[in-house]
Design an enzyme around this catalytic site. Structure first.
Site, mmCIF file in Angstrom:
data_model
loop_
_atom_site.group_PDB
_atom_site.id
_atom_site.type_symbol
_atom_site.label_atom_id
_atom_site.label_comp_id
_atom_site.label_asym_id
_atom_site.label_seq_id
_atom_site.Cartn_x
_atom_site.Cartn_y
_atom_site.Cartn_z
ATOM 1 N N GLU A 150 3.561 -4.933 12.509
ATOM 2 C CA GLU A 150 2.684 -3.771 12.296
ATOM 3 C C GLU A 150 1.555 -4.246 11.396
ATOM 4 O O GLU A 150 1.769 -4.498 10.210
ATOM 5 C CB GLU A 150 3.457 -2.647 11.594
ATOM 6 C CG GLU A 150 4.717 -2.189 12.301
ATOM 7 C CD GLU A 150 4.437 -1.247 13.454
ATOM 8 O OE1 GLU A 150 3.270 -0.905 13.674
ATOM 9 O OE2 GLU A 150 5.388 -0.866 14.145
ATOM 10 N N ASN A 170 0.812 -1.236 0.000
ATOM 11 C CA ASN A 170 0.000 0.000 0.000
ATOM 12 C C ASN A 170 0.840 1.279 0.000
ATOM 13 O O ASN A 170 0.488 2.250 -0.654
ATOM 14 C CB ASN A 170 -1.001 -0.007 1.168
ATOM 15 C CG ASN A 170 -0.318 -0.035 2.504
ATOM 16 O OD1 ASN A 170 0.743 -0.621 2.668
ATOM 17 N ND2 ASN A 170 -0.918 0.612 3.486
ATOM 18 N N CYS A 207 -3.336 1.560 6.535
ATOM 19 C CA CYS A 207 -3.745 0.843 7.747
ATOM 20 C C CYS A 207 -4.410 1.792 8.751
ATOM 21 O O CYS A 207 -5.173 1.350 9.607
ATOM 22 C CB CYS A 207 -2.545 0.172 8.375
ATOM 23 S SG CYS A 207 -1.190 1.340 8.647
ATOM 24 N N GLY A 224 2.076 -5.768 7.494
ATOM 25 C CA GLY A 224 1.144 -6.438 6.580
ATOM 26 C C GLY A 224 -0.092 -6.878 7.340
ATOM 27 O O GLY A 224 -0.443 -6.299 8.367
ATOM 28 N N SER A 225 -0.711 -7.940 6.852
ATOM 29 C CA SER A 225 -1.999 -8.346 7.436
ATOM 30 C C SER A 225 -1.810 -9.176 8.706
ATOM 31 O O SER A 225 -0.756 -9.806 8.908
ATOM 32 C CB SER A 225 -2.798 -9.144 6.409
ATOM 33 O OG SER A 225 -2.109 -10.336 6.127
ATOM 34 N N THR A 226 -2.833 -9.212 9.512
ATOM 35 C CA THR A 226 -2.806 -9.978 10.758
ATOM 36 C C THR A 226 -2.664 -11.472 10.460
ATOM 37 O O THR A 226 -1.938 -12.185 11.157
ATOM 38 C CB THR A 226 -4.088 -9.673 11.558
ATOM 39 O OG1 THR A 226 -4.146 -8.257 11.774
ATOM 40 C CG2 THR A 226 -4.108 -10.385 12.898
ATOM 41 N N ALA A 227 -3.322 -11.934 9.385
ATOM 42 C CA ALA A 227 -3.262 -13.369 9.049
ATOM 43 C C ALA A 227 -1.822 -13.768 8.725
ATOM 44 O O ALA A 227 -1.338 -14.811 9.213
ATOM 45 C CB ALA A 227 -4.177 -13.660 7.863
ATOM 46 N N THR A 228 -1.118 -12.961 7.939
ATOM 47 C CA THR A 228 0.277 -13.296 7.600
ATOM 48 C C THR A 228 1.154 -13.225 8.852
ATOM 49 O O THR A 228 2.049 -14.047 9.051
ATOM 50 C CB THR A 228 0.823 -12.340 6.511
ATOM 51 O OG1 THR A 228 -0.054 -12.396 5.388
ATOM 52 C CG2 THR A 228 2.214 -12.718 6.070
ATOM 53 N N ALA A 229 0.866 -12.256 9.725
ATOM 54 C CA ALA A 229 1.651 -12.116 10.958
ATOM 55 C C ALA A 229 1.520 -13.370 11.828
ATOM 56 O O ALA A 229 2.493 -13.794 12.469
ATOM 57 C CB ALA A 229 1.187 -10.894 11.733
ATOM 58 N N GLU A 261 7.613 0.821 16.578
ATOM 59 C CA GLU A 261 8.789 1.347 15.892
ATOM 60 C C GLU A 261 8.688 2.867 15.893
ATOM 61 O O GLU A 261 7.623 3.427 16.127
ATOM 62 C CB GLU A 261 8.900 0.737 14.485
ATOM 63 C CG GLU A 261 9.180 -0.769 14.554
ATOM 64 C CD GLU A 261 9.467 -1.459 13.231
ATOM 65 O OE1 GLU A 261 9.758 -0.769 12.240
ATOM 66 O OE2 GLU A 261 9.400 -2.704 13.198
#
Ligand code: NAP
Length: 404
Positions: free
Chosen positions: A170, A72, A204, A148-153, A385
């Site tokens: 993040e 993004n 975000c 990135g996304s919560t799912a990837t995290a 951060e």
């Protein structure tokens, strides 16, 4: 600068105006900021005279930092990680999103020109499931900074667990704006349209749930919809447009599916998707464009109000009391940012304390001091951060005791 601006717009779909005002200047600013801020940190010291000891701490680089960034704000978010990582003495292996990797490639050329020694900044290209996963599961990369996304995290957390890696995550948001009757309505509407739709709603920090005190709800809704209709979508290179195209066909379909869901649940779609026609120039006709869409009459339990849509869609609901606004604002699994609009100074402080968000803006949006901690709570992230926080994250601290 201009080459980077044009490339970021072409690759991502955002307007040239946005890339010129935000993405590219901020990417340069990230390097300038960390290059100077790293000079000003101090470490701790304590005396134990009764033991004849002096203690102090030093901070050392972690080693190889694995950096993974999304599509993004491509160069903006990548440099937000690279700059503090190398300023603190690490080398990096960075993976931009495969969907938007052009400016990362261009930056490699600039780094060569600038004399960055070979091997200090390494950019790997490839998809998340291959290149990203290989980085996360590599035993010689002790630290991962991921946006990135919560799912990837969640996947990254699992994959890196056997190696006990240091993680900074993040993630997504479902950010509320809480608007009281005593707010400066003109300023509030102008800013909340911007906070809902900037960069096609693909930030975000974008507002996606707007809670408005009931006594001004009708007036707010009418004025907000009128202002949203003036937020123009079209050819990204046309400076009169506020929004360009969404990132991909799949993403456009996902965003549209939330509007369809809202409709099927009986909500009102005031403008945008399915209501307003986009008159696009011929070369843009098959692009992934979507006009700003405003929804009301939707339940807080709906997936539309609970899940991150990450597109130009925002929902407006009335509320009656301050307590109710806080409870509903906090009633999602995310906790990235929130905005509060009121002239009552006591109230804005109270809400800022009670809202579950890593960042709270009152009577403004997206004002950033890079010295301050940036990050989310709940499913919006782990760690922070920013000036001192990045310094801490990208270094290991060691306590040293000297007996004298
Ligand atoms: P994403 O699908 O999670 O991807 C982010 C990055 O992770 C991309 O580089 C992606 O690579 C990579 N990746 C995907 N699967 C991976 C895996 N299994 N292992 C390692 N890396 C993997 O997120 P997105 O859709 O690009 O970005 C949108 C999300 O980012 C939204 O949820 C948004 O809220 C969040 N975001 C958060 C912040 C913040 O500061 N809190 C800022 C911006 C965006 P590929 O794309 O190449 O597959």
């Amino acid at each position: 600068m201009e080459e980077f601006i044009q490339a970021e717009s072409k690759d991502q779909g955002k307007t040239v105006t946005f890339a010129r005002a935000v993405d590219i200047p901020r990417s340069a600013q990230n390097f300038r900021f960390f290059a100077s801020s790293v000079l000003h940190h101090t470490t701790e010291c304590s005396q134990m005279d009764h033991m004849g000891c002096l203690n102090y701490t030093v901070r050392c680089p972690v080693g190889v930092a694995g950096l993974i960034s999304p599509w993004n704000l491509p160069l903006y978010l990548l440099t937000w990680k690279i700059a503090p990582a190398i300023a603190t003495g690490n080398t990096v292996v960075a993976k931009p999103s495969e969907m938007t990797s052009v400016t990362a490639w261009m930056m490699c050329k600039l780094m060569e020109e600038a004399g960055v020694p070979p091997g200090v900044v390494n950019i790997v290209f490839g998809t998340g499931s291959r290149a990203g996963d290989a980085l996360v599961a590599h035993p010689d990369v002790p630290l991962i900074s991921f946006t990135g996304s919560t799912a990837t995290a969640q996947r990254i957390t699992e994959r890196s667990a056997p190696y006990c890696k240091k993680l900074s995550l993040e993630l997504g948001g479902k950010n509320p704006a809480i608007i009281f009757a005593d707010a400066d309505l003109e300023q509030c509407i102008e800013t909340t349209v911007r906070s809902s739709f900037s960069n096609q709603g693909e930030i975000c920090l974008c507002t996606s749930r707007i809670y408005v005190e009931r006594s001004i709800y009708s007036e707010f809704l009418e004025k907000f919809v009128a202002a949203a209709r003036k937020w123009k979508t079209g050819d990204p290179s046309d400076p009169s447009n506020h929004n360009g195209a969404l990132i991909s066909k799949e993403h456009l379909e996902k965003v549209r599916s939330f509007v369809a869901l809202a409709k099927s649940e009986g909500a009102v779609i005031h403008c945008g998707e399915g209501v307003d026609h986009l008159d696009l120039p011929e070369p843009n006709k098959s692009g992934y464009f979507m006009p700003p869409t405003v929804i009301s009459g939707i339940s807080d339990c709906s997936r539309v109000m609970q899940e991150e849509i990450f597109g130009p869609v925002t929902c407006i609901c009335p509320f009656d009391t301050e307590d109710e606004a806080v409870v509903r604002g906090n009633g999602v699994r995310y906790g990235l940012s929130a905005t509060v609009w009121s002239r009552d100074v006591g109230r804005v402080h109270r809400l800022a304390q009670r809202l579950q968000a890593g960042l709270v803006w009152t009577n403004c949006w997206l004002v950033r001091d890079l010295n301050l901690p940036f990050g989310g709570m709940k499913h919006s992230g782990v760690g922070r951060e920013g000036g001192k926080d990045s310094y801490h994250f990208f270094t290991e601290v060691k306590s040293i005791t000297i007996k004298h």
